[in-house]
Design a protein around this motif. Structure first.
Motif, PDB file in Angstrom:
ATOM      1  N   SER A   1      -0.251 -10.095   4.504  1.00 46.37           N
ATOM      2  CA  SER A   1      -0.879  -9.090   3.342  1.00 46.37           C
ATOM      3  C   SER A   1      -1.474  -9.404   2.375  1.00 46.37           C
ATOM      4  O   SER A   1      -2.057  -8.667   1.767  1.00 46.37           O
ATOM      5  N   HIS A   2      -1.188 -10.829   1.969  1.00 47.46           N
ATOM      6  CA  HIS A   2      -1.742 -11.141   0.585  1.00 47.46           C
ATOM      7  C   HIS A   2      -3.018 -11.481   0.584  1.00 47.46           C
ATOM      8  O   HIS A   2      -3.670 -12.363   0.965  1.00 47.46           O
ATOM      9  N   THR A   3      -3.975 -10.251   0.130  1.00 44.21           N
ATOM     10  CA  THR A   3      -5.391 -10.216   0.106  1.00 44.21           C
ATOM     11  C   THR A   3      -6.042 -10.815   1.430  1.00 44.21           C
ATOM     12  O   THR A   3      -7.130 -11.495   1.280  1.00 44.21           O
ATOM     13  N   GLY A   4      -5.664 -11.076   2.552  1.00 46.90           N
ATOM     14  CA  GLY A   4      -6.214 -11.653   3.742  1.00 46.90           C
ATOM     15  C   GLY A   4      -6.225 -12.989   3.837  1.00 46.90           C
ATOM     16  O   GLY A   4      -6.597 -13.835   4.503  1.00 46.90           O
ATOM     17  N   GLN A   5      -5.474 -13.663   2.874  1.00 43.21           N
ATOM     18  CA  GLN A   5      -5.591 -15.265   2.528  1.00 43.21           C
ATOM     19  C   GLN A   5      -4.593 -15.890   3.303  1.00 43.21           C
ATOM     20  O   GLN A   5      -3.399 -16.620   2.598  1.00 43.21           O
TER      21      GLN A   5
ATOM     22  N   PHE B   1       7.246  -8.067  -8.244  1.00 44.13           N
ATOM     23  CA  PHE B   1       6.878  -6.580  -8.018  1.00 44.13           C
ATOM     24  C   PHE B   1       6.562  -6.271  -6.529  1.00 44.13           C
ATOM     25  O   PHE B   1       5.652  -5.602  -6.084  1.00 44.13           O
ATOM     26  N   ARG B   2       7.428  -6.723  -5.628  1.00 41.06           N
ATOM     27  CA  ARG B   2       7.251  -6.531  -4.022  1.00 41.06           C
ATOM     28  C   ARG B   2       7.272  -5.057  -3.699  1.00 41.06           C
ATOM     29  O   ARG B   2       6.298  -4.589  -3.017  1.00 41.06           O
TER      30      ARG B   2
ATOM     31  N   ARG C   1       4.265  -2.980  -2.172  1.00 41.90           N
ATOM     32  CA  ARG C   1       4.128  -2.385  -0.987  1.00 41.90           C
ATOM     33  C   ARG C   1       3.608  -0.921  -0.886  1.00 41.90           C
ATOM     34  O   ARG C   1       3.041  -0.395  -0.075  1.00 41.90           O
ATOM     35  N   ARG C   2       4.360   0.035  -1.997  1.00 40.06           N
ATOM     36  CA  ARG C   2       3.673   1.123  -2.153  1.00 40.06           C
ATOM     37  C   ARG C   2       2.287   1.354  -2.460  1.00 40.06           C
ATOM     38  O   ARG C   2       1.622   2.135  -2.157  1.00 40.06           O
ATOM     39  N   LEU C   3       1.763   0.347  -3.431  1.00 38.88           N
ATOM     40  CA  LEU C   3       0.408   0.417  -3.753  1.00 38.88           C
ATOM     41  C   LEU C   3      -0.546   0.145  -2.814  1.00 38.88           C
ATOM     42  O   LEU C   3      -1.741   0.946  -2.456  1.00 38.88           O
ATOM     43  N   ARG C   4      -0.149  -0.620  -1.644  1.00 40.99           N
ATOM     44  CA  ARG C   4      -0.972  -0.814  -0.812  1.00 40.99           C
ATOM     45  C   ARG C   4      -1.122   0.312   0.347  1.00 40.99           C
ATOM     46  O   ARG C   4      -2.111   0.424   1.187  1.00 40.99           O
ATOM     47  N   ARG C   5      -0.285   1.168   0.291  1.00 34.62           N
ATOM     48  CA  ARG C   5      -0.623   2.386   1.013  1.00 34.62           C
ATOM     49  C   ARG C   5      -1.391   3.481   0.436  1.00 34.62           C
ATOM     50  O   ARG C   5      -1.810   4.181   1.267  1.00 34.62           O
TER      51      ARG C   5
ATOM     52  N   GLY D   1      -0.197  -5.653  -6.419  1.00 36.15           N
ATOM     53  CA  GLY D   1       1.036  -5.127  -7.477  1.00 36.15           C
ATOM     54  C   GLY D   1       0.916  -5.882  -8.555  1.00 36.15           C
ATOM     55  O   GLY D   1       1.045  -5.329  -9.732  1.00 36.15           O
ATOM     56  N   GLU D   2       0.910  -7.150  -8.480  1.00 36.16           N
ATOM     57  CA  GLU D   2       0.805  -8.131  -9.660  1.00 36.16           C
ATOM     58  C   GLU D   2      -0.299  -7.597 -10.393  1.00 36.16           C
ATOM     59  O   GLU D   2      -0.253  -7.633 -11.803  1.00 36.16           O
ATOM     60  N   PHE D   3      -1.511  -7.614  -9.940  1.00 37.86           N
ATOM     61  CA  PHE D   3      -2.691  -7.448 -10.547  1.00 37.86           C
ATOM     62  C   PHE D   3      -2.475  -5.969 -11.414  1.00 37.86           C
ATOM     63  O   PHE D   3      -3.063  -5.885 -12.607  1.00 37.86           O
ATOM     64  N   PHE D   4      -2.011  -5.021 -10.869  1.00 36.31           N
ATOM     65  CA  PHE D   4      -1.975  -3.688 -11.307  1.00 36.31           C
ATOM     66  C   PHE D   4      -1.080  -3.816 -12.637  1.00 36.31           C
ATOM     67  O   PHE D   4      -1.148  -3.029 -13.607  1.00 36.31           O
TER      68      PHE D   4
END
Length: 313
Positions: free
Chosen positions: A41-45, A56-57, A61-65, A86-89
């Motif tokens: 899930s990490h930005t597709g990389q 901030f796991r 997870r909440r932000l990706r939804r 999450g880290e960027f936010f």
């Protein structure tokens, strides 16, 4: 009686050992699952996964939804940054709040919300800048990529094998992007879909031409050696032309950012010469309207200069 006591002690010891083993297996499985989720899930990389412990796991997870989180994730995927949504936010919120408080302390309370909005714009502007920078680096690697594909296909290799070989030989970002394409092809995706996602992720005219050439050649079943040879020469010429145009317009682009910086410097200098001038100026509606109008005019000036200096090649 002694046998019953020994049996009880043995049973307790056995249950304790099984409990410890169960807890260990559960914690190990959860850690492996979380590592797999982070990798996928990490930005597709997946190729560029570094094993760094993610912060901030739960927030991530909440932000990706959400739609906002998915939009951030897509932008981060195009930049190649090793940062989760999450880290960027969190970093963005901290930056906005920091600029807000600094502007209030240095200038006036009126400039706090303005600095916060500028910080929010700067955060997404940074993503766009990183994305454009990555696209530019990828474009510079396209002639070498086209040459490798031409040599591989001339040697009789299939296009899928040629793409995987190019992913191993080229450096980032071309190597990483082609690695994603090779992984998608390995799990059953078609060449059209894999290359189409690459063109959507890093949009550029040069890449669209290369992808179109490869897709049409794959559909028609013909040789791509001649087309790739000609495309390599064309990409080399476009690369030199882009470099010359960028050099000629560097002064104009610097002017677009120097003029607003001079305006901000004049405002700070005025507050130094006349302490409290900014507070008195922004204390009335006319002063606030003048500040907002000047900022809008500066923004329009930067936009106009950038548009006039933008040349599509």
């Amino acid at each position: 009686m002694d046998n019953l006591a020994l049996l009880t002690i043995g049973a307790v010891f056995l249950f304790g050992v099984l409990g410890v083993m169960g807890v260990h297996a559960w914690s190990s499985g959860r850690a492996q699952r979380q590592a797999l989720v982070d990798r996928l899930s990490h930005t597709g990389q997946i190729e560029g996964y570094t094993g760094r412990r993610r912060r901030f796991r739960e927030l991530d997870r909440r932000l990706r939804r959400t739609a906002f989180g998915k939009r951030i994730e897509n932008r981060l995927a195009a930049t190649g940054l090793d940062v989760t949504p999450g880290e960027f936010f969190v970093y963005m919120v901290v930056t906005v709040l920091g600029l807000w408080f600094v502007a209030q302390a240095v200038l006036a309370s009126f400039f706090g919300p303005i600095a916060g909005l500028l910080g929010l714009w700067a955060a997404f502007g940074f993503l766009n800048w990183q994305r454009n920078k990555r696209i530019e680096r990828f474009i510079n690697q396209l002639p070498e990529l086209s040459r490798i594909l031409a040599n591989a296909t001339q040697a009789g290799l299939a296009l899928r094998t040629a793409l995987a070989m190019a992913a191993e030989e080229l450096e980032a970002p071309a190597g990483e992007e082609l690695g994603r394409v090779a992984n998608k092809l390995a799990v059953g995706h078609s060449i059209d879909d894999a290359l189409g996602e690459l063109a959507d992720r890093l949009p550029s005219r040069e890449l669209v031409v290369l992808v179109t050439t490869l897709v049409l050649s794959n559909r028609a079943g013909g040789t791509v050696v001649g087309s790739l040879r000609n495309l390599t020469e064309t990409l080399e010429e476009r690369k030199e032309t882009r470099r010359e145009v960028r050099t000629q317009l560097s002064q104009v682009n610097m002017t677009a950012y120097a003029v607003p910086a001079m305006g901000l410097g004049a405002l700070l200098l005025l507050d130094r010469v006349m302490p409290g001038a900014i507070d008195r100026m922004t204390g009335s509606f006319i002063g606030q309207a003048a500040v907002v109008t000047s900022m809008v005019l500066y923004g329009v000036g930067v936009f106009v200069i950038r548009r006039l200096s933008k040349i599509d090649i």
